[in-house]
Design a protein around this motif. Structure first.
Motif, PDB file in Angstrom:
ATOM      1  N   GLU A 158       0.868  -1.193   0.000  1.00 12.10           N
ATOM      2  CA  GLU A 158       0.000   0.000   0.000  1.00 12.10           C
ATOM      3  C   GLU A 158       0.887   1.220   0.000  1.00 12.10           C
ATOM      4  OE1 GLU A 158      -3.901  -0.011   2.228  1.00 12.10           O
ATOM      5  OE2 GLU A 158      -2.798  -1.568   3.291  1.00 12.10           O
ATOM      6  N   ILE A 159       0.546   2.176  -0.855  1.00 13.34           N
ATOM      7  CA  ILE A 159       1.315   3.413  -0.939  1.00 13.34           C
ATOM      8  C   ILE A 159       0.470   4.549  -0.369  1.00 13.34           C
ATOM      9  CG2 ILE A 159       0.580   3.995  -3.297  1.00 13.34           C
ATOM     10  CD1 ILE A 159       3.542   4.915  -3.754  1.00 13.34           C
ATOM     11  N   TYR A 160       1.141   5.500   0.316  1.00 13.86           N
ATOM     12  CA  TYR A 160       0.392   6.599   0.945  1.00 13.86           C
ATOM     13  C   TYR A 160       0.416   7.820   0.033  1.00 13.86           C
ATOM     14  CZ  TYR A 160      -1.405   9.556   4.683  1.00 13.86           C
ATOM     15  OH  TYR A 160      -2.181  10.385   5.438  1.00 13.86           O
ATOM     16  N   GLU A 161      -0.746   8.104  -0.575  1.00 12.84           N
ATOM     17  CA  GLU A 161      -0.899   9.293  -1.421  1.00 12.84           C
ATOM     18  C   GLU A 161      -2.241   9.912  -1.084  1.00 12.84           C
ATOM     19  OE1 GLU A 161       1.513   7.862  -5.447  1.00 12.84           O
ATOM     20  OE2 GLU A 161      -0.666   7.627  -5.364  1.00 12.84           O
ATOM     21  N   ASN A 162      -2.268  10.798  -0.103  1.00 15.18           N
ATOM     22  CA  ASN A 162      -3.530  11.342   0.430  1.00 15.18           C
ATOM     23  C   ASN A 162      -4.464  10.209   0.840  1.00 15.18           C
ATOM     24  OD1 ASN A 162      -2.666  13.970  -0.211  1.00 15.18           O
ATOM     25  ND2 ASN A 162      -3.352  13.665  -2.327  1.00 15.18           N
ATOM     26  N   GLY A 163      -3.935   9.241   1.507  1.00 13.12           N
ATOM     27  CA  GLY A 163      -4.689   8.046   1.893  1.00 13.12           C
ATOM     28  C   GLY A 163      -3.971   6.829   1.329  1.00 13.12           C
ATOM     29  N   GLU A 174       9.114  12.698  -0.978  1.00 13.08           N
ATOM     30  CA  GLU A 174       9.009  11.514  -0.123  1.00 13.08           C
ATOM     31  C   GLU A 174       8.007  10.508  -0.682  1.00 13.08           C
ATOM     32  OE1 GLU A 174       7.968  13.145   3.653  1.00 13.08           O
ATOM     33  OE2 GLU A 174      10.047  13.652   4.141  1.00 13.08           O
ATOM     34  N   ILE A 175       8.334   9.246  -0.584  1.00 13.86           N
ATOM     35  CA  ILE A 175       7.411   8.186  -0.994  1.00 13.86           C
ATOM     36  C   ILE A 175       7.256   7.260   0.211  1.00 13.86           C
ATOM     37  CG2 ILE A 175       7.036   6.269  -2.598  1.00 13.86           C
ATOM     38  CD1 ILE A 175       9.296   7.800  -4.341  1.00 13.86           C
TER      39      ILE A 175
END
Lengths: 271, 136
Positions: free
Chosen positions: A12-17, A63-64
């Motif tokens: 799971e990647i965090y991009e505004n959620g 940042e990722i």
């Protein structure tokens, strides 16, 4: 993808959620969904917690943040730590050697690497991946220690962790040791505050570190509340402390803590 | 702070533990005095070198001495030796900076009961002092 796949898993990647993606790791790259990240372009790496999830934060043009099941997370973190963009030196290290001046028991010398990135230094071994951010670095000194029954010159690197001064030792051939010492010193100098502190400001910093409240600081230094507030403003503006309560009570930032440690060292040298 | 002090006075009766502070910088002595006072301890006296410390020890017979190591005239290790020759059961805590482990080891061999690290953190100082005084 012509590269050899080492691992493929759901992530799971965090991009505004949080968004579900596929994570693929190869010898040269990390694929997060359609995003390809060359390992040698990763500037730095950190373990963080978001929404109670242990995540990996990659620094590369920003940042990722992503997470994967914990069983795999540590393995990927170690692999990335070994392969990110850094200057890497083969060393023996002992970390942490002391915490708050007290020798840590059951820690052993490890064969591994000292890896220096744009954001910090790393002690890397198959068992341990310790990251110390540049702003938490305090000092680097040469000292003689008994290693394997012999007297050896080592580098003693101090840093701040949870408001305590922690030291780690580095052992490698003497010529490398000298170069590493200078390298780390330059990194530390790059983080030091530009302005020189007055004697009173150094004393106030030391008193805050000791845990004294404003009233005690005023009485020990012999200044009024208004004067103390002015000094506090200056320490906050220099990034050495932050306000934790109205009717200013301060706590030191890592930068401030490491400066207090330096002040004590210089006072002990002069007597 | 005063309330805690009075409560501890009631707890310990009139004979509160007395501490002799030895440090060559007035600022560090003030800081230690403040920390010890906040823990309800009495400061018997303050010395700015080892020689003065030995004299004050003879005069006041404190329950505890906090002893800086690097001082002019007579250093903390020499002062510790002299105090131990006067009173073998004297309780002395060495005050040391990070990186002075060898000196602390030497002091412990000579009979120092403990050590506190500079820069001081009040809770750690109080804990060590109380431990050596047998209050915890």
């Amino acid at each position: 993808m012509s590269e050899k796949k080492l691992l493929k898993t759901e992530a799971e990647i965090y991009e505004n959620g949080w968004k579900k993606i596929d994570l693929v790791l190869t010898e040269q790259s990390l694929y997060l969904g359609s995003m390809k990240i060359l390992l040698r372009e990763i500037e730095d790496l950190e373990l963080v917690t978001i929404d109670n999830l242990k995540c990996i934060k990659i620094k590369k043009d920003g940042e990722i943040i992503f997470t994967i099941p914990e069983k795999l997370l540590n393995k990927i973190y170690r692999f990335l730590a070994y392969n990110l963009r850094s200057d890497r030196f083969a060393v023996y290290f002992l970390s942490p050697a002391t915490v708050g001046g007290v020798v840590v028991k059951d820690v052993q010398w490890e064969k591994g690497y000292l890896s220096i990135t744009d954001g910090g230094i790393w002690f890397l071994s198959p068992k341990k991946q310790v990251r110390i951010s540049l702003e938490n670095l305090g000092s680097v000194d040469r000292d003689v220690r008994t290693v394997g029954g012999k007297q050896r010159v080592v580098l003693v690197v101090s840093h701040v962790e949870n408001s305590e001064v922690v030291t780690s030792f580095i052992l490698c051939p003497e010529t490398t040791l000298e170069m590493l010492g200078e390298y780390i010193q330059r990194l530390i100098d790059s983080q030091k505050p530009q302005a020189e502190l007055t004697e009173i400001e150094k004393q106030i910093l030391t008193l805050i570190y000791s845990g004294l409240d404003s009233a005690s600081v005023e009485s020990i230094i012999g200044i009024s509340s208004d004067e103390l507030n002015e000094y506090y403003d200056n320490l906050v503006n220099q990034g050495l402390a932050r306000v934790v309560r109205i009717r200013k009570e301060l706590e030191l930032t890592p930068k401030g803590v490491s400066l207090v440690s330096d002040i004590q060292k210089s006072q002990n040298i002069v007597g | 702070m005063l309330v805690i002090f009075r409560n501890l006075k009631i707890l310990w009766g009139e004979k509160m533990p007395k501490v002799l502070i030895v440090d060559d910088t007035a600022f560090m002595r003030k800081l230690l005095r403040n920390i010890l006072f906040s823990a309800g301890l009495d400061v018997a006296g303050e010395a700015e070198n080892g020689k003065e410390a030995v004299e004050l020890f003879k005069q006041h017979k404190p329950d505890l001495v906090t002893m800086d190591i690097i001082m002019p005239e007579m250093n903390g290790i020499e002062a510790l030796k002299k105090i131990k020759s006067i009173e073998p059961n004297a309780k002395v805590i060495m005050c040391t900076a990070v990186g002075q482990e060898q000196m602390v080891k030497a002091a412990i061999k000579l009979g120092a009961k403990g050590y506190i690290i500079k820069p001081f953190q009040a809770p750690k100082v109080i804990e060590e002092v109380k431990k050596v005084l047998g209050l915890i």
